[in-house]
Design a protein around this motif. Structure first.
Motif, PDB file in Angstrom:
ATOM      1  N   THR A 137       1.310   7.490  -6.222  1.00 48.18           N
ATOM      2  CA  THR A 137       0.006   7.769  -7.233  1.00 48.18           C
ATOM      3  C   THR A 137       0.004   9.675  -6.438  1.00 48.18           C
ATOM      4  O   THR A 137      -0.680   9.998  -6.614  1.00 48.18           O
ATOM      5  CB  THR A 137      -0.630   7.038  -6.270  1.00 48.18           C
ATOM      6  N   GLU A 196      -5.625   2.651  -1.812  1.00 49.42           N
ATOM      7  CA  GLU A 196      -4.538   1.628  -2.957  1.00 49.42           C
ATOM      8  C   GLU A 196      -4.960   0.844  -3.969  1.00 49.42           C
ATOM      9  O   GLU A 196      -4.901   0.263  -2.885  1.00 49.42           O
ATOM     10  CB  GLU A 196      -2.884   1.691  -2.461  1.00 49.42           C
ATOM     11  N   GLN A 233       0.796  -0.963   0.266  1.00 48.05           N
ATOM     12  CA  GLN A 233      -0.191  -0.065  -0.244  1.00 48.05           C
ATOM     13  C   GLN A 233       0.769   1.660  -0.155  1.00 48.05           C
ATOM     14  O   GLN A 233       0.545   1.725  -1.026  1.00 48.05           O
ATOM     15  CB  GLN A 233      -1.137  -0.314   1.353  1.00 48.05           C
ATOM     16  N   PHE A 262       2.928   1.484  -3.077  1.00 51.27           N
ATOM     17  CA  PHE A 262       1.855   2.149  -4.716  1.00 51.27           C
ATOM     18  C   PHE A 262       1.372   3.527  -4.239  1.00 51.27           C
ATOM     19  O   PHE A 262       1.471   4.832  -4.897  1.00 51.27           O
ATOM     20  CB  PHE A 262       0.508   1.934  -4.656  1.00 51.27           C
ATOM     21  N   TRP A 263       1.159   4.150  -3.024  1.00 50.32           N
ATOM     22  CA  TRP A 263       0.625   5.377  -2.230  1.00 50.32           C
ATOM     23  C   TRP A 263       1.511   6.509  -2.726  1.00 50.32           C
ATOM     24  O   TRP A 263       1.711   7.700  -3.659  1.00 50.32           O
ATOM     25  CB  TRP A 263       0.677   5.211  -0.744  1.00 50.32           C
TER      26      TRP A 263
END
Lengths: 219, 219
Positions: free
Chosen positions: A100, B64, A93, A96-97
């Motif tokens: 993004t 996410e 998580q 990815f965070w």
């Protein structure tokens, strides 16, 4: 022996950091991403995207820097590795965070504070980037007010992946004093001996000539 | 019972698809991302980033979308799950790849083909976006000329995560005929019964008034 492709001025520094944290020996091939070396037929067999880093071991050929680090954490269990399925989900998580929420606006901020030539920097673009970064920086700062590290009380691949992207904040000399826990945590991560390569990163990026060119560069 | 937050017009459709593939029962809370519902104090306790989707189960609270899907694949073993550490690395790699190589330029392309009002679309921006997408689309097309699916001969969470992002190509009616294997693979993924929610997605995004606003939206 495994091989890491990519100049340490590229995102390959993220994977070099992880490999060094794990005390893994590896061959470093410092493929240059600015002179066409990532688009030769031989390199495209390693990474068809024509990008660095790429990681090759006896069992795998992998691209995407943060995915490489998550794989290394799983392949070579250590304190940096997720210990449960929940920890595994959380390191994924946060990885990815940071892509993004942070990577692109941080690149725009860095472009306008260090990467573009001084006379090509645009304070309005810097302001837009910093405004956008305010939200994720505040999320991270609040999280770190309750936990020493992203997963709790130990440094993991989640911290490494997020801090490795945030090296751009240091390279661009961004003022993080509004987020003191983030600033302190980032300092402690980047002072780890295995992380030291980022300090030598220095390169310039030519500013696109048009607004459409800027959009094309950052989209 | 676990809960998925987010209108199916949002990236939550990616996780609804995964949950349905796995035949998992879940409560769907259709939090609207356009009316401020993701920024209420109660919602920020679930996802401090103020975004959907968020996934909450007995053991974890996760944000996410693609990380949620990778977690579900690991938590509930099935044909969609990675079966080895190598497969785990590859599903993670492709999931990062679609975010770093495709998501933003695809959003710019979709903005200028469907999401912006017709009189606000800019053919030059569409062209910039499609030019940028050409490289990753060709990488995917060549990969699929040798493999039926991203990991080989079965549909996995890697296909789901990549195809779920590529729904925007269908919603924006982008012409993919230059990449026939990609086009065919995408069609086969999106025709899976569990994927059907994406077909009802329909929303408009106001075009920012300035070039700086465009940069701020897409960075």
């Amino acid at each position: 022996m495994s091989r890491l492709y990519g100049s340490l001025h590229s995102r390959a520094h993220r994977c070099a950091w992880m490999l060094k944290e794990l005390n893994l020996s590896f061959e470093h091939v410092a493929t240059n991403f600015t002179d066409g070396s990532t688009h030769t037929p031989d390199f495209l067999k390693i990474n068809p995207n024509g990008r660095v880093p790429a990681f090759v071991s006896d069992e795998i050929c992998l691209f995407e820097s943060l995915a490489i680090n998550l794989h290394l954490a799983r392949r070579h269990p250590s304190d940096l590795s997720p210990a449960t399925l929940v920890e595994e989900a959380l390191v994924t998580q946060w990885s990815f965070w940071v892509v993004t929420e942070i990577e692109k606006p941080l690149l725009l901020a860095a472009a306008n504070s260090i990467l573009f030539d001084a006379d090509k920097r645009n304070p309005s673009e810097l302001k837009v980037a910093l405004t956008k970064l305010g939200r994720p920086f505040s999320v991270l700062d609040r999280h770190l007010s309750e936990h020493a590290y992203l997963l709790g009380d130990r440094f993991t691949v989640a911290d490494l992946n997020v801090a490795a992207v945030l090296t751009l904040a240091r390279l661009g000399s961004l003022d993080l004093s509004e987020w003191p826990r983030l600033d302190e945590w980032l300092g402690s991560c980047l002072e780890r001996p295995a992380a030291a390569d980022w300090k030598t990163i220095s390169f310039r990026v030519p500013r696109p000539e048009t607004d459409l060119g800027m959009l094309a560069m950052f989209v």
